[in-house]
Design a protein around this motif. Structure first.
Motif, mmCIF file in Angstrom:
data_model
loop_
_atom_site.group_PDB
_atom_site.id
_atom_site.type_symbol
_atom_site.label_atom_id
_atom_site.label_comp_id
_atom_site.label_asym_id
_atom_site.label_seq_id
_atom_site.Cartn_x
_atom_site.Cartn_y
_atom_site.Cartn_z
ATOM 1 N N UNK A 188 -24.522 -32.586 -6.410
ATOM 2 C CA UNK A 188 -24.584 -31.753 -5.223
ATOM 3 C C UNK A 188 -22.895 -30.916 -4.972
ATOM 4 N N UNK A 189 -21.786 -31.055 -5.187
ATOM 5 C CA UNK A 189 -20.482 -31.031 -4.439
ATOM 6 C C UNK A 189 -20.090 -30.192 -5.260
ATOM 7 N N UNK A 190 -19.887 -30.773 -6.828
ATOM 8 C CA UNK A 190 -19.069 -30.316 -7.842
ATOM 9 C C UNK A 190 -18.829 -28.561 -7.915
ATOM 10 N N UNK A 191 -19.308 -27.935 -7.574
ATOM 11 C CA UNK A 191 -19.326 -26.365 -7.601
ATOM 12 C C UNK A 191 -18.718 -25.745 -6.096
ATOM 13 N N UNK A 199 -16.007 -30.390 5.042
ATOM 14 C CA UNK A 199 -16.690 -30.665 5.991
ATOM 15 C C UNK A 199 -18.187 -31.668 5.800
ATOM 16 N N UNK A 200 -19.097 -31.358 4.704
ATOM 17 C CA UNK A 200 -19.667 -32.054 4.139
ATOM 18 C C UNK A 200 -19.812 -33.848 4.399
ATOM 19 N N UNK A 201 -18.597 -34.126 3.610
ATOM 20 C CA UNK A 201 -17.978 -35.426 3.962
ATOM 21 C C UNK A 201 -18.224 -35.758 5.086
ATOM 22 N N UNK A 253 -29.499 -32.782 8.870
ATOM 23 C CA UNK A 253 -28.571 -32.205 8.472
ATOM 24 C C UNK A 253 -27.957 -30.962 7.047
ATOM 25 N N UNK A 254 -27.706 -31.434 6.497
ATOM 26 C CA UNK A 254 -27.561 -31.512 4.839
ATOM 27 C C UNK A 254 -28.300 -30.443 4.598
ATOM 28 N N UNK A 255 -29.534 -30.531 4.857
ATOM 29 C CA UNK A 255 -30.699 -29.071 4.181
ATOM 30 C C UNK A 255 -30.151 -27.611 5.321
ATOM 31 N N UNK A 259 -27.772 -27.832 1.576
ATOM 32 C CA UNK A 259 -26.889 -28.739 0.692
ATOM 33 C C UNK A 259 -28.213 -30.288 0.786
ATOM 34 N N UNK A 260 -29.212 -30.358 -0.427
ATOM 35 C CA UNK A 260 -30.055 -31.133 0.160
ATOM 36 C C UNK A 260 -28.908 -32.583 -0.358
#
Length: 658
Positions: A188-191, A199-201, A253-255, A259-260
């Motif tokens: 998911x975080x590749x691009x 921030x996601x981390x 939270x991620x959705x 970003x799932x």
């Protein structure tokens, strides 16, 4: 040694000396009467001494026995009346006849004579009638281990409150090891840019740390996508009560950021060393990931497994790197074998037959002989038209072998490829698993606890629509010197179409890519529709099953077949599919008797109800939205009762597999 016993020991010596003396006196008197008279006097003295010693012995013995009896009686009385053990006698009507003085401290009431045993505890009389030897009873908030003597109508009450409390605390404080994995973090975080990724981390880490602090879990990050957790059994029980809500929290939270990311958690618990707990946690994580992720698997040393979560369909992987790697590994295994035997599940469907044909083409593309295990006695109506078409193709039909023939052909260097199932109990011929050491498993179902032992290669992708889709991708990376004909490509496409309900369920972009590849190689959609056609009589029989449907609870529909009629698995599954399309139905269950005498349940849902977990509660399995089981029970009503019990447990309690 008691004093009187010592005296008796001396008395025996005197008697012996007396006998010897008589003989000696007789001899002496014969030769000299004066000395004989002296000997008589001495002997008389000895007799007096012996009688005196015996009299003293009897007196001492009486005193010893009297003292010992008194001491034993005193100890018995003290044990009966003063020791902290409740004792009571009751009559034939379960009324109290006598108690020792300690019993009122147990019951907190007196007098007790004449009261019913129910006044002490309502569980006592059922315990007595069960004729069990002992039972733990709670009386006035304390626990007593109660022993029962039937002939004497006697009860003993031993206070074991502290013992049980220590045992409870010991069990609650047992160490539990967990591994938390971010299912698709890397992909998911590749691009994503560095800032967005950071921030996601931070957001995911913050959620997990907060959850750990609230529940007292020690949490340590070991990599970008993996965390290590240490907790105890009491904390684990609390997490089970809320069904691991952390899964929903991370997903929600991620959705919101489009970003799932989902979590998979593997937990090892039970009486074991830390090393074994770590191994159990890793094994549980593998099991959770094999079932599609977004769930918790808890494995105990006893072998018992519990599952929580699994509320979403697995996210489709965007890259085909794994498919290419598996395809090359499969090719190496094929080249290293003398032949390939392909086997699907019992009562095969379109997906099983289509995937088997696809693996057959993989074997032929690499210059190896391939054979498909097929039992004519297990042919269902759903594949009858496909099999009839295959029979017209002599070259393809020659590759279909019955189980006995396949067993005879198998050698020590044979490769066995199992498709569309991973459970030994469901394969077409289980003896092949025992005879052939090198086994490959290719399946799209969520992994269950039952699994083929020690396969050399496993390709399980629960996100895939069908096994036919997975096999089609594998075939794309094989040598191109052998191409599929129209019937072979159509069989694979039919497997995809049936399992996706004509591309309406569990369909991703890769599903259409596989269908496009098959279409380009001659797959005939009109022929697929011909395979799927049914006669009017079949349609009417299915409609009658649906006619018996009732809503059980929360939009869950249950339909029952007629007790005096049997149905094949395909019709039962089709009835469940049709029932799910009705307004207000979020999950459907169809229960009917099969031709082999078993009671079958087909389950379908729109995703709000995890029918896989419900079916696993009845020793079945499948997908979040598509599952089934077969039961060895006598009546459909009995199967319905078992199903309702598992549904109630799923909706109200924990989701568990044993």
């Amino acid at each position: 040694m008691p004093k009187f016993l010592t005296k008796r020991w001396h008395g025996y010596h005197v008697v012996a000396l007396f006998v010897i003396s008589i003989l000696f006196i007789g001899i002496i008197t014969y030769y000299n009467w004066i000395i004989g008279i002296g000997s008589v006097l001495v002997t008389t003295l000895l007799i007096y001494t012996a009688i005196r010693a015996e009299s003293n012995f009897q007196d001492d013995l009486r005193d010893y026995v009297s003292t010992l009896s008194h001491r034993v009686k005193k100890v018995g009385d003290e044990a009966l009346m003063e020791m902290p053990i409740g004792i009571l006698l009751y009559d034939e009507d379960y009324h109290i006849e006598w108690t020792n003085p300690y019993m009122p401290t147990v019951t907190k009431q007196e007098p007790l004579i004449g009261l019913s045993l129910n006044e002490i505890s309502e569980k006592i009389i059922p315990f007595l009638k069960s004729e069990a030897e002992d039972e733990i009873l709670t009386i006035n908030e304390r626990m007593y281990k109660t022993y029962f003597k039937q002939e004497e109508r006697l009860l003993y009450f031993f206070d074991v409150t502290e013992k049980i409390d220590i045992k409870r605390r010991y069990n609650e404080e047992k160490t539990v090891v967990g591994i938390i994995y971010l299912d698709n973090y890397e992909e998911v975080t590749q691009g994503l840019g560095d800032q967005v990724r950071s921030n996601l981390n931070s957001a995911v880490t913050s959620i997990l740390n907060k959850w750990a602090d609230e529940h007292g879990v020690f949490l340590k990050r070991s990599s970008s996508e993996k965390f290590f957790a240490v907790l105890n059994q009491k904390i684990l029980q609390e997490l089970e009560k809320n069904k691991f809500s952390i899964l929903d929290e991370v997903r929600d939270v991620t959705s919101k950021e489009n970003i799932h990311i989902t979590l998979s958690i593997g937990i090892g618990s039970g009486h074991s060393t830390l090393t074994e707990l770590g191994q159990l946690a890793q094994s549980s994580l593998d099991l959770a990931l094999g079932r599609g992720g977004d769930q918790v698997a808890i494995k105990q040393t006893s072998g018992k497994v519990k599952f929580y979560g699994g509320k979403t369909n697995p996210i489709e992987k965007r890259t085909r790197v794994r498919a290419r790697v598996i395809s090359h590994a499969l090719r190496e295994l094929v080249l290293d074998s003398d032949q390939v035997i392909i086997m699907g599940h019992k009562n095969p469907d379109m997906d099983s037959i289509g995937a088997s044909i696809g693996i057959l083409k993989v074997a032929q593309a690499n210059g190896k002989e391939g054979n498909i295990v097929f039992d004519q006695n297990q042919k269902t109506s759903g594949v009858s038209r496909l099999i009839e078409e295959i029979e017209q193709n002599e070259q393809l039909w020659a590759r279909f072998r019955d189980p006995e023939e396949a067993l005879e052909k198998a050698t020590s260097n044979t490769l066995l490829v199992v498709v569309d199932t991973h459970k030994p109990s469901l394969v077409m011929e289980e003896k092949l698993l025992q005879k052939i050491d090198r086994v490959v498993v290719i399946d799209h179902h969520r992994r269950g606890e039952e699994f083929i032992e020690d396969p050399v290669l496993v390709y399980m992708e629960p996100y895939a629509s069908s096994t036919a889709e997975l096999v089609t991708e594998l075939f794309e990376y094989q040598p191109k010197r052998l191409k599929m004909d129209i019937l072979e490509a159509t069989a694979l496409l039919a497997g995809i179409i049936v399992d996706t309900k004509s591309f309406t369920l569990r369909t991703g972009s890769r599903t259409f890519d596989a269908a496009s590849y098959l279409r380009a190689h001659g797959a005939d959609t009109v022929l697929v529709q011909e395979f799927l056609r049914e006669d009017i009589a079949q349609y009417i029989r299915r409609a009658r099953i649906i006619e018996n449907a009732n809503i059980y609870r929360n939009g869950i529909a249950i339909a029952l077949g007629e007790n005096d009629k049997t149905y094949d698995q395909v019709m039962i599954a089709q009835a469940a599919d049709t029932l799910l399309s009705m307004s207000g139905v979020i999950a459907s269950f169809v229960i009917s008797k099969r031709d082999d005498g078993k009671i079958s349940i087909s389950a379908r849902s729109l995703g709000d109800v995890n029918v896989q977990i419900i079916m696993e509660g009845l020793e079945g399995g499948g997908h979040l939205t598509n599952a089934a089981t077969q039961l060895d029970v006598n009546t459909i009503e009995e199967a319905e009762s078992m199903l309702k019990e598992v549904i109630d447990d799923y909706l109200e309690g924990g989701d568990e597999e044993s």
